[in-house]
Write a protein that holds these residues in place. Structure first.
Motif, PDB file in Angstrom:
ATOM      1  N   ILE A  90       0.832  -1.207   0.000  1.00 19.01           N
ATOM      2  CA  ILE A  90       0.000   0.000   0.000  1.00 19.01           C
ATOM      3  C   ILE A  90       0.871   1.263   0.000  1.00 19.01           C
TER       4      ILE A  90
ATOM      5  N   ILE B 180       1.609   4.028  -3.082  1.00 20.85           N
ATOM      6  CA  ILE B 180       1.387   5.470  -2.899  1.00 20.85           C
ATOM      7  C   ILE B 180       2.631   6.246  -3.314  1.00 20.85           C
TER       8      ILE B 180
ATOM      9  N   VAL C  13     -10.025   7.330  -0.013  1.00 18.25           N
ATOM     10  CA  VAL C  13      -8.831   6.713  -0.563  1.00 18.25           C
ATOM     11  C   VAL C  13      -8.722   7.094  -2.038  1.00 18.25           C
TER      12      VAL C  13
ATOM     13  N   GLU D  16      -4.663   3.673  -4.349  1.00 19.72           N
ATOM     14  CA  GLU D  16      -4.837   2.977  -3.071  1.00 19.72           C
ATOM     15  C   GLU D  16      -6.040   2.033  -3.114  1.00 19.72           C
TER      16      GLU D  16
ATOM     17  N   SER E  34      -5.720  -1.793  -2.472  1.00 18.15           N
ATOM     18  CA  SER E  34      -6.498  -2.295  -1.337  1.00 18.15           C
ATOM     19  C   SER E  34      -7.381  -3.465  -1.751  1.00 18.15           C
TER      20      SER E  34
END
Length: 587
Positions: A42, A46, A273, A277, A281
């Motif tokens: 994650i 980013i 989000v 992401e 996710s």
């Protein structure tokens, strides 16, 4: 499930338990590294898209972290695999030894028709199934549990809302697994009785071809066909039930997946989000769901091993005869009462409320021959089994050498006895090896003397390889009478002070019967004989004859002449009946 693991740990050696503890620790490390690696994607994603730092690290640092996780996982998983296999081999070795020790210590009366099949199946194939738990199942289960917990922590840091959804998914997936396990266990329980019956019928059909062909039933054996039909019907019902459980389990997992995707989509639309992401996710949470499914599958696999564990527990927990508090040696016995045998007010039953022997009392003096006669089912063979302590009496006592057999160590008691039964088993080895079982350290001269007295020397001359001829499994290369001669040769070679003959001549032809009778006379010179026989003419020279009635009580005791003189006595009735039958013939 963890109770099953606890039971599996019991046979492990001290080193095996140490390796098991290390495997558990390494499994936790592997699970933590895997979970952290998955969560690290994650912030890595980013930093990749935004170019800024995430969770305090930039992209290069996260790549280094992932590389270190991969290296750590490689090393630790290698060590874990070595420890897991070490524990599995330790378990298999100790279980084989434990089962062997158990079989050697069980009372002979506990061996039934299905004992050999159960034990053979357990040690040859099904123990490997239990070993697989340590080699391939326990460590992945622990690692998966730790991985899921680590991922929950990481997801909580990223998004508490997603973490709550993941926590809510656990009982849903767990519920599907529970239903699947219940259906699996129920289906297995349904199939077990008909499967056991079908297995029994197949073995029966394969081993009893002689009787079936003689009756014209070899091509169509209804009990086997019926067992197959019943098993097929139950197997279909079981399959439907198990499939239903898998469908429910799959639906639960898919429901969780769809719910997680919807929640992430909602968070992305709400701006909580970002797009990258959200995509990461979704992949992460799909992996989380798959890990939950894997945990359920491993838990179900544990349940499929439970019947094997129950079988091993059944064998290892079989009751043994009580061991004596004090050791009674053969020398002490010989010094006290020699090779004597006595029964004092003995009562015994195999089943409650069905007595076999009631108040039986008699004494066999050293160096004498005592015969036991009576109708079928009166307990003659049971007396021989009680003397050898196949079972313990319900009341009274059985004494060998003046001491209660319950005070003897098993090895010392067996050293005092030679057993010659009607059903003789020969090992799949040479003729000499089967005779030498009676005394592995016997000289060649001793073996040849025993062969001459028992008539085995005739068999040696007939066989193409003589003493080195293989007799086949169970002695199938020899006739029934010849197998009986080998059994008597064993008894002669063992040279035990007490010999038990159980129906040794009941099914023999005149030549073999004469050989057995001569061998009995030879044994009588040096041993105490207890002979159980239907053919009364073979025991007329006995020092004493014990006559049992059909209730398992002693009806008469005396010599042949004394008992025959009692015109209304049971022995006289037996003798007259046998005499009348001697002249019967088919016309």
């Amino acid at each position: 499930m963890f109770g099953l693991i606890t039971r599996l740990r019991e046979p492990l050696s001290e080193q095996g338990r140490a390796d098991f503890a290390q495997a558990t620790l390494l499994s936790c490390i592997v699970g933590a590294v895997r979970g952290f690696s998955l969560v690290a994607f994650i912030p890595a994603a980013i930093t990749l898209t935004s170019g800024s730092s995430a969770w305090g690290l930039r992209l290069g640092s996260w790549l280094v972290v992932l590389a270190l996780c991969a290296l750590t996982s490689f090393v630790v998983e290698y060590l874990l695999a070595m420890r897991s296999y070490s524990v599995a081999f330790d378990f298999l070795s100790n279980m084989h030894r434990a089962i062997g020790d158990k079989v050697a210590s069980l009372p002979l009366g506990s061996f039934r028709g299905d004992t050999a099949g159960k034990t053979s199946r357990l040690v040859s194939r099904e123990l490997m199934v239990l070993g697989e738990i340590f080699a391939h199942m326990y460590s992945p289960l622990i690692a998966a549990i730790v991985t899921s917990l680590t991922m929950l922590v990481g997801i909580t840091v990223f998004s508490p809302v997603l973490a709550l959804v993941c926590v809510a998914a656990i009982p849903v997936v767990g519920g599907g697994v529970w239903v699947a396990r219940r259906c699996l266990r129920s289906g297995a329980a349904m199939k077990e009785p008909p499967a056991r019956e079908l297995s029994h019928r197949i073995v029966e059909y394969a081993t009893k071809q002689g009787a079936l062909r003689a009756c014209g039933r070899a091509s169509s054996y209804e009990p086997l066909q019926q067992a197959e039909s019943e098993y097929g019907a139950v197997a279909r019902r079981s399959l439907i039930r198990e499939t239903l459980g898998q469908v429910v389990n799959g639906m639960a997992a898919q429901t969780v997946v769809v719910t997680l995707i919807c929640v992430i989509g909602w968070l992305a639309v709400a701006g909580t989000v970002g797009p990258v992401e959200a995509v990461v996710s979704i992949g992460l949470l799909l992996r989380f769901t798959q890990i939950l499914v894997d945990i359920g599958a491993l838990a179900s696999a544990f349940e499929t091993r439970r019947p094997v564990l129950d079988l091993s527990h059944e064998i290892l927990s079989a009751p043994e005869l009580p061991t004596p508090d004090g050791r009674r040696s053969a020398n002490e016995a010989q010094a006290s009462s020699g090779a004597s045998v006595s029964l004092e007010d003995v009562s015994f039953s195999y089943e409650a409320d069905h007595p076999v022997l009631q108040g039986v009392s008699f004494r066999v003096d050293p160096g004498t021959m005592t015969a036991i006669v009576g109708p079928s089912g009166c307990g003659k063979t049971t007396i021989a089994r009680l003397v050898a302590r196949f079972y313990d009496v319900d009341a009274g006592s059985v004494r060998v050498g003046g001491g209660d057999v319950r005070d003897w160590e098993t090895a010392d008691l067996m050293a005092q006895l030679s057993l010659v039964f009607q059903d003789v088993y020969l090992f799949d080895d040479t003729l000499e090896a089967n005779v030498r079982v009676g005394n592995p350290h016997a000289s060649r001269m001793d073996i040849e003397d025993a062969a001459r007295l028992s008539g085995v020397d005739d068999i040696v001359r007939r066989l193409p390889l003589g003493w080195d001829t293989p007799v086949g499994e169970g002695g199938r290369a020899l006739s029934g009478g010849e197998r009986q001669r080998v059994s008597i040769a064993r008894a002669l070679l063992k040279n035990a002070p007490i010999v038990l003959f159980d129906e040794a001549t009941s099914a023999l032809d005149p030549e073999n019967e004469s050989r057995v009778t001569d061998a009995m006379a030879a044994l009588r010179r040096d041993a105490t004989l207890i002979v159980i026989a239907h053919k009364l003419d073979t025991i007329t020279a006995a020092d004493h004859i014990v006559v049992l009635d059909d209730t398992g009580r002693v009806a008469q005791i005396g010599t042949h002449e004394e008992l025959y003189a009692e015109s209304g006595g049971q022995y006289r009735v037996f003798w007259d009946a046998r005499s009348r039958a001697a002249g019967w013939k088919l016309v």
